[in-house]
Design a protein around this motif. Structure first.
Motif, PDB file in Angstrom:
ATOM      1  N   ALA A  89       0.827  -1.205   0.000  1.00  0.00           N
ATOM      2  CA  ALA A  89       0.000   0.000   0.000  1.00  0.00           C
ATOM      3  C   ALA A  89       0.861   1.255   0.000  1.00  0.00           C
ATOM      4  CB  ALA A  89      -0.933  -0.005   1.207  1.00  0.00           C
ATOM      5  N   LEU A  90       1.884   1.274   0.849  1.00  0.00           N
ATOM      6  CA  LEU A  90       2.757   2.434   0.910  1.00  0.00           C
ATOM      7  C   LEU A  90       3.591   2.546  -0.358  1.00  0.00           C
ATOM      8  CD1 LEU A  90       3.922   2.245   4.627  1.00  0.00           C
ATOM      9  CD2 LEU A  90       2.033   3.549   3.641  1.00  0.00           C
ATOM     10  N   GLY A  91       3.992   1.398  -0.894  1.00  0.00           N
ATOM     11  CA  GLY A  91       4.752   1.410  -2.137  1.00  0.00           C
ATOM     12  C   GLY A  91       3.952   1.914  -3.316  1.00  0.00           C
ATOM     13  N   ASP A  92       2.632   1.706  -3.271  1.00  0.00           N
ATOM     14  CA  ASP A  92       1.761   2.165  -4.357  1.00  0.00           C
ATOM     15  C   ASP A  92       1.341   3.617  -4.184  1.00  0.00           C
ATOM     16  OD1 ASP A  92       1.839  -0.214  -5.737  1.00  0.00           O
ATOM     17  OD2 ASP A  92       0.010  -1.020  -4.862  1.00  0.00           O
ATOM     18  N   GLY A  93       1.845   4.266  -3.160  1.00  0.00           N
ATOM     19  CA  GLY A  93       1.599   5.689  -3.016  1.00  0.00           C
ATOM     20  C   GLY A  93       0.520   6.077  -2.038  1.00  0.00           C
ATOM     21  N   ALA A  94       0.008   5.137  -1.257  1.00  0.00           N
ATOM     22  CA  ALA A  94      -0.987   5.488  -0.249  1.00  0.00           C
ATOM     23  C   ALA A  94      -0.345   6.381   0.814  1.00  0.00           C
ATOM     24  CB  ALA A  94      -1.559   4.236   0.406  1.00  0.00           C
ATOM     25  N   SER A  95      -1.106   7.356   1.292  1.00  0.00           N
ATOM     26  CA  SER A  95      -0.605   8.269   2.310  1.00  0.00           C
ATOM     27  C   SER A  95      -1.059   7.885   3.709  1.00  0.00           C
ATOM     28  CB  SER A  95      -1.063   9.701   2.014  1.00  0.00           C
ATOM     29  OG  SER A  95      -0.541  10.159   0.791  1.00  0.00           O
ATOM     30  N   GLY A  96      -2.025   6.952   3.798  1.00  0.00           N
ATOM     31  CA  GLY A  96      -2.532   6.541   5.095  1.00  0.00           C
ATOM     32  C   GLY A  96      -2.921   5.083   5.096  1.00  0.00           C
ATOM     33  N   PHE A  97      -2.857   4.466   6.254  1.00  0.00           N
ATOM     34  CA  PHE A  97      -3.226   3.056   6.400  1.00  0.00           C
ATOM     35  C   PHE A  97      -3.913   2.904   7.743  1.00  0.00           C
ATOM     36  CE2 PHE A  97      -2.226  -1.113   4.462  1.00  0.00           C
ATOM     37  CZ  PHE A  97      -2.792  -1.938   5.428  1.00  0.00           C
ATOM     38  N   LEU A  98      -5.211   2.581   7.731  1.00  0.00           N
ATOM     39  CA  LEU A  98      -6.007   2.489   8.940  1.00  0.00           C
ATOM     40  C   LEU A  98      -6.685   1.130   9.039  1.00  0.00           C
ATOM     41  CD1 LEU A  98      -7.745   5.971   8.641  1.00  0.00           C
ATOM     42  CD2 LEU A  98      -5.878   5.396  10.184  1.00  0.00           C
ATOM     43  N   LEU A  99      -6.887   0.669  10.255  1.00  0.00           N
ATOM     44  CA  LEU A  99      -7.569  -0.593  10.491  1.00  0.00           C
ATOM     45  C   LEU A  99      -9.024  -0.338  10.857  1.00  0.00           C
ATOM     46  CD1 LEU A  99      -4.838  -2.459  12.578  1.00  0.00           C
ATOM     47  CD2 LEU A  99      -5.193  -2.456  10.094  1.00  0.00           C
ATOM     48  N   LYS A 100      -9.918  -1.162  10.297  1.00  0.00           N
ATOM     49  CA  LYS A 100     -11.338  -0.994  10.592  1.00  0.00           C
ATOM     50  C   LYS A 100     -11.641  -1.201  12.070  1.00  0.00           C
ATOM     51  CE  LYS A 100     -13.005  -2.379   6.017  1.00  0.00           C
ATOM     52  NZ  LYS A 100     -13.754  -3.389   5.233  1.00  0.00           N
ATOM     53  N   SER A 101     -10.787  -1.933  12.741  1.00  0.00           N
ATOM     54  CA  SER A 101     -10.983  -2.193  14.163  1.00  0.00           C
ATOM     55  C   SER A 101     -10.454  -1.062  15.043  1.00  0.00           C
ATOM     56  CB  SER A 101     -10.293  -3.497  14.559  1.00  0.00           C
ATOM     57  OG  SER A 101      -8.902  -3.448  14.242  1.00  0.00           O
ATOM     58  N   GLY A 102      -9.915  -0.016  14.423  1.00  0.00           N
ATOM     59  CA  GLY A 102      -9.346   1.086  15.189  1.00  0.00           C
ATOM     60  C   GLY A 102     -10.395   2.054  15.703  1.00  0.00           C
ATOM     61  N   ASP A 103      -9.940   3.031  16.457  1.00  0.00           N
ATOM     62  CA  ASP A 103     -10.803   4.066  17.002  1.00  0.00           C
ATOM     63  C   ASP A 103     -11.352   4.921  15.856  1.00  0.00           C
ATOM     64  OD1 ASP A 103     -11.753   6.509  18.197  1.00  0.00           O
ATOM     65  OD2 ASP A 103     -10.544   6.071  19.955  1.00  0.00           O
ATOM     66  N   PRO A 104     -12.671   5.194  15.831  1.00  0.00           N
ATOM     67  CA  PRO A 104     -13.229   6.042  14.768  1.00  0.00           C
ATOM     68  C   PRO A 104     -12.521   7.383  14.642  1.00  0.00           C
ATOM     69  CG  PRO A 104     -14.998   4.992  15.979  1.00  0.00           C
ATOM     70  CD  PRO A 104     -13.727   4.671  16.715  1.00  0.00           C
ATOM     71  N   ARG A 105     -11.978   7.885  15.744  1.00  0.00           N
ATOM     72  CA  ARG A 105     -11.266   9.163  15.681  1.00  0.00           C
ATOM     73  C   ARG A 105     -10.013   9.065  14.819  1.00  0.00           C
ATOM     74  NH1 ARG A 105     -11.067  10.118  22.092  1.00  0.00           N
ATOM     75  NH2 ARG A 105     -10.581   7.895  21.895  1.00  0.00           N
ATOM     76  N   GLU A 106      -9.448   7.848  14.708  1.00  0.00           N
ATOM     77  CA  GLU A 106      -8.288   7.670  13.838  1.00  0.00           C
ATOM     78  C   GLU A 106      -8.670   7.913  12.383  1.00  0.00           C
ATOM     79  OE1 GLU A 106      -6.442   3.901  14.362  1.00  0.00           O
ATOM     80  OE2 GLU A 106      -6.165   4.130  16.508  1.00  0.00           O
TER      81      GLU A 106
END
Length: 222
Positions: free
Chosen positions: A93-110
């Motif tokens: 994902a980072l190699g393809d140029g994504a600027s962010g990576f978030l998990l669905k199980s994370g805090d909604p504020r993230e």
């Protein structure tokens, strides 16, 4: 107003993510897609500021869609949203140029923080993802020594002001924050960042930050 495209093949997940984004008055979901190909087409049609993409979708997956969006719509920042946190997904994902990576199980504020950060030109990794990246950077002394030598050689091509900008990028600062720190206008900072990415031959700020870390320009606590 931050304009967002949302792509996920599960309607209930899209509804949940849309509800979280709608809780922020400064964010508007302008389009939704159920697969990667549709996400690419809608990005071209609506030109959102941020595309939030699930990784696993039928047909063209989110990773392939991210690469295509970054190729055809470079002004649209990409955030990957997934239940999977395997290193291979993060690296690709980072190699393809994504600027962010978030998990669905994370805090909604993230999610809100991530969308805001990438819209301002910064990078954003959820704390769980960031810890995995730092752990990877911290293992294998021989490999790390080679990476350090390579990173320092790359930094040799940068002018003093570019090194200052890179150090602040490595600390996760957005363009506006860097401008305030260095007493520059934001447009000048944007030009510096673009130049740094080109000189380092990297596709995004996360990759630049990793080089800054490997070269010792910033530390893991940054």
């Amino acid at each position: 107003m931050i304009r967002v495209l949302l792509a996920d093949d599960e309607a209930m997940v899209r509804a949940g993510v849309r509800a979280i984004l709608a809780s922020d008055d400064g964010i508007e979901v302008v389009a939704e897609a159920a697969d990667g190909r549709e996400a690419v087409e809608l990005t071209q049609a609506h030109r959102p500021d941020v595309a939030v993409l699930d990784i696993r979708m039928p047909g063209m997956d989110g990773l392939a869609a991210a690469a295509e969006i970054r190729r055809t719509q470079p002004d649209t920042a990409v955030v990957m949203l997934t239940t999977f946190s395997e290193d291979a997904y993060i690296a690709r994902a980072l190699g393809d140029g994504a600027s962010g990576f978030l998990l669905k199980s994370g805090d909604p504020r993230e999610l809100l923080a991530g969308v805001r950060a990438v819209s301002e030109g910064a990078a954003y990794l959820s704390p769980r993802v960031a810890s995995r990246v730092i752990a990877e950077l911290s293992t294998g002394p021989a490999a790390r020594m080679g990476a350090r030598v390579d990173a320092r050689a790359r930094l040799a091509a940068l002018a003093p002001r570019e090194l200052e900008v890179l150090a602040l990028v490595g600390q996760g600062l957005a363009n506006a924050e860097i401008a305030r720190r260095l007493h520059l206008v934001e447009g000048t900072v944007k030009a510096y960042v673009s130049g740094v990415l080109a000189r380092l031959d990297v596709r995004n700020r996360v990759q630049a930050a990793i080089i800054a870390y490997e070269a010792g320009l910033v530390g893991p606590t940054s």
